[in-house]
Scaffold this motif. Structure first.
Motif, PDB file in Angstrom:
ATOM      1  N   THR A  45       0.847  -1.192   0.000  1.00 44.42           N
ATOM      2  CA  THR A  45       0.000   0.000   0.000  1.00 44.42           C
ATOM      3  C   THR A  45       0.885   1.246   0.000  1.00 44.42           C
ATOM      4  OG1 THR A  45      -1.719  -1.149   1.258  1.00 44.42           O
ATOM      5  CG2 THR A  45      -1.827   1.253   1.209  1.00 44.42           C
ATOM      6  N   ASP A  89      -0.289   4.930  -5.206  1.00 40.45           N
ATOM      7  CA  ASP A  89      -0.894   3.861  -6.023  1.00 40.45           C
ATOM      8  C   ASP A  89      -1.964   3.056  -5.305  1.00 40.45           C
ATOM      9  OD1 ASP A  89       0.876   4.535  -8.112  1.00 40.45           O
ATOM     10  OD2 ASP A  89       2.440   3.268  -7.218  1.00 40.45           O
ATOM     11  N   THR A 144      -3.477   0.181  -2.965  1.00 39.67           N
ATOM     12  CA  THR A 144      -3.038  -1.157  -2.570  1.00 39.67           C
ATOM     13  C   THR A 144      -3.012  -2.082  -3.780  1.00 39.67           C
ATOM     14  OG1 THR A 144      -3.988  -0.873  -0.368  1.00 39.67           O
ATOM     15  CG2 THR A 144      -3.481  -3.111  -1.042  1.00 39.67           C
ATOM     16  N   ARG A 145      -1.944  -2.832  -3.903  1.00 39.33           N
ATOM     17  CA  ARG A 145      -1.825  -3.790  -5.010  1.00 39.33           C
ATOM     18  C   ARG A 145      -1.111  -5.050  -4.512  1.00 39.33           C
ATOM     19  NH1 ARG A 145       3.374  -3.698  -7.222  1.00 39.33           N
ATOM     20  NH2 ARG A 145       4.689  -1.958  -6.493  1.00 39.33           N
ATOM     21  N   GLU A 146      -1.330  -6.125  -5.231  1.00 35.61           N
ATOM     22  CA  GLU A 146      -0.647  -7.376  -4.928  1.00 35.61           C
ATOM     23  C   GLU A 146       0.737  -7.336  -5.561  1.00 35.61           C
ATOM     24  OE1 GLU A 146      -2.263 -11.914  -4.531  1.00 35.61           O
ATOM     25  OE2 GLU A 146      -2.514 -10.945  -6.476  1.00 35.61           O
ATOM     26  N   GLU A 161      -9.051  -9.578  -5.591  1.00 36.34           N
ATOM     27  CA  GLU A 161      -9.501  -8.333  -6.223  1.00 36.34           C
ATOM     28  C   GLU A 161     -10.532  -7.622  -5.354  1.00 36.34           C
ATOM     29  OE1 GLU A 161      -8.303  -6.829  -8.848  1.00 36.34           O
ATOM     30  OE2 GLU A 161      -6.802  -8.431  -8.959  1.00 36.34           O
ATOM     31  N   LEU A 187      -8.688  -6.018  -2.438  1.00 35.45           N
ATOM     32  CA  LEU A 187      -7.976  -4.799  -2.809  1.00 35.45           C
ATOM     33  C   LEU A 187      -8.946  -3.621  -2.919  1.00 35.45           C
ATOM     34  CD1 LEU A 187      -5.531  -6.210  -5.511  1.00 35.45           C
ATOM     35  CD2 LEU A 187      -5.013  -5.609  -3.147  1.00 35.45           C
ATOM     36  N   ASP A 196      -8.904  -0.190  -0.373  1.00 32.90           N
ATOM     37  CA  ASP A 196      -8.789   1.181  -0.868  1.00 32.90           C
ATOM     38  C   ASP A 196     -10.054   2.000  -0.639  1.00 32.90           C
ATOM     39  OD1 ASP A 196      -6.166   1.032  -1.666  1.00 32.90           O
ATOM     40  OD2 ASP A 196      -6.643   0.343  -3.691  1.00 32.90           O
TER      41      ASP A 196
END
Length: 398
Positions: free
Chosen positions: A290, A294, A296-298, A351, A354, A358
């Motif tokens: 996080t 950007d 939060t992403r994997e 997904e 995520l 956010d």
């Protein structure tokens, strides 16, 4: 067998219906007991059987509130009859019926576990009324006390296991904020097999583990505690990466015995000075990163096999993740993603997680993690869910 359902004349409003089992082989005495009950003012259902074997079969179908037990039956007599009844109906009130000449029989029966006794030929309706009601009350009270004691013992056991699964992080000079959460999948469960830990070792690096033992219940929880303690000891002993995972796998195999339990596991070494996170995954999820820019992403990482599935492979590749000056890394178990996604038939999944992370307000780390877990549970709408463990690291380089 005979069955009588009756409301005695003068029964008070709101009086409960007592389901009474009379074990008496003398039909004349059985009729007298029934007539006496009709004079008590009790609302009752009376079932009559002539021996213990029939009484046992009756109780296997449906429980009763009180057993009126004659001490001279074809298949049992004396205190042994009481002992037998207590064995197959341990939480049911037992009142013994004795003869006029049996001066010691009532005391012996109570010593064997009966709540009270009545002497045939000397029982009035008022005495029968009080005896049945008080015997049922005492039996229910004893059961409540026993259940409270068992609940206390479970809580103490739960606390001991929780101390094993949720240890205090060993942190020294690190300025990283560590947030951990653990929840068992079932409200009545003691603990599940998820585990987590954080240690700042002598090398100044922050070492993290999050794992998930397959299955539920005490065996999985005990193995989770064992692996967590083993990880901490091995990390403090200087073991790292594949060598550490290999030793944990050996311990898992030794401790699981003949069971087919396995464990997924994520190891992460956080180097704040170098701005990197070194990750080894053994059948576990990718970490989440996080950042303010950007969201939060994997973070894709190389995957190895879960511990205990194919011990001969010993293949857990390394991934080094470059880190921004400020951000958060989150490791979690699949209890956070496998719940239902609201009314939809599908699961929340990564997904959905995520999007959820956010969408929620980014307050302090602990409050945000709590909000994510609460929202995920709300979307799951009370359905059974897996155990859940979350570990989040927040940092800001100066």
């Amino acid at each position: 067998m005979t069955t009588t359902v009756a409301t005695a004349p003068g029964t008070a409003p709101g009086e409960p219906t007592y389901r009474i089992l009379l074990v008496e082989d003398d039909q004349g005495d059985a009729v007298l007991v029934e007539e006496l009950l009709l004079d008590t003012g009790l609302r009752f259902e009376l079932i009559v059987h002539g021996c213990l074997a029939e009484a046992r079969a009756e109780l296997a179908i449906r429980p009763v509130d009180c057993i009126l037990l004659d001490l001279h039956l074809p298949d049992a007599s004396g205190p042994a009859a009481v002992t037998a009844v207590r064995r197959f109906a341990p939480h049911t009130a037992v009142v013994v019926l004795t003869g006029l000449s049996e001066t010691q029989a009532g005391a012996d029966a109570m010593a064997a576990g009966a709540q009270d006794y009545l002497v045939k030929g000397k029982v009035e309706a008022d005495l029968m009324h009080r005896t049945v009601r008080y015997a049922v009350y005492r039996s229910q009270t004893e059961r409540a006390i026993l259940e409270a004691q068992e609940a206390r013992l479970r809580a103490e056991e739960n606390a001991r296991l929780e101390r094993g699964l949720l240890p205090r992080p060993i942190l020294g000079t690190s300025t990283v904020t560590v947030t951990t959460r653990y929840l068992p999948g079932s409200e009545r469960a003691l603990l599940g097999g998820d585990f987590l830990d954080v240690v700042e070792a002598d090398d100044g690096l922050l070492h993290v583990v999050v794992g998930d033992v397959s299955g539920h219940g005490p065996d999985a929880a005990a193995l989770g505690v064992c692996l967590r303690i083993a990880w901490r000891s091995l990390v403090l002993g200087g073991h790292r990466g594949p060598d550490l995972l290999h030793l944990m796998e050996r311990i898992l195999i030794a401790e699981r015995g003949l069971q087919t339990l396995f464990a997924t596991c994520a190891l992460l070494t956080f180097d704040q000075a170098a701005g990197t996170a070194t990750v080894h995954l053994a059948g576990h999820h990718d970490p989440l990163l996080t950042t303010a820019a950007d969201g939060t992403r994997e973070v894709p990482a190389a995957h190895g096999i879960a511990l205990g599935i194919a011990p001969e492979l010993r293949s857990w590749p390394v991934t080094v993740i470059p880190l921004p000056a400020a951000g958060a890394l989150t490791l979690y178990t699949d209890g956070l993603t496998e719940g239902h996604n609201g009314d939809a038939a599908g699961r929340l999944g990564v997904e959905g997680l995520l999007t959820l992370i956010d969408r929620l307000p980014h307050t302090d780390p602990a409050a945000h993690v709590d909000s994510v877990i609460k929202e995920a549970h709300a979307l799951n709408a009370g359905r059974h869910s897996d155990d859940l463990a979350v570990l989040r690291l927040d940092w800001r380089r100066r």
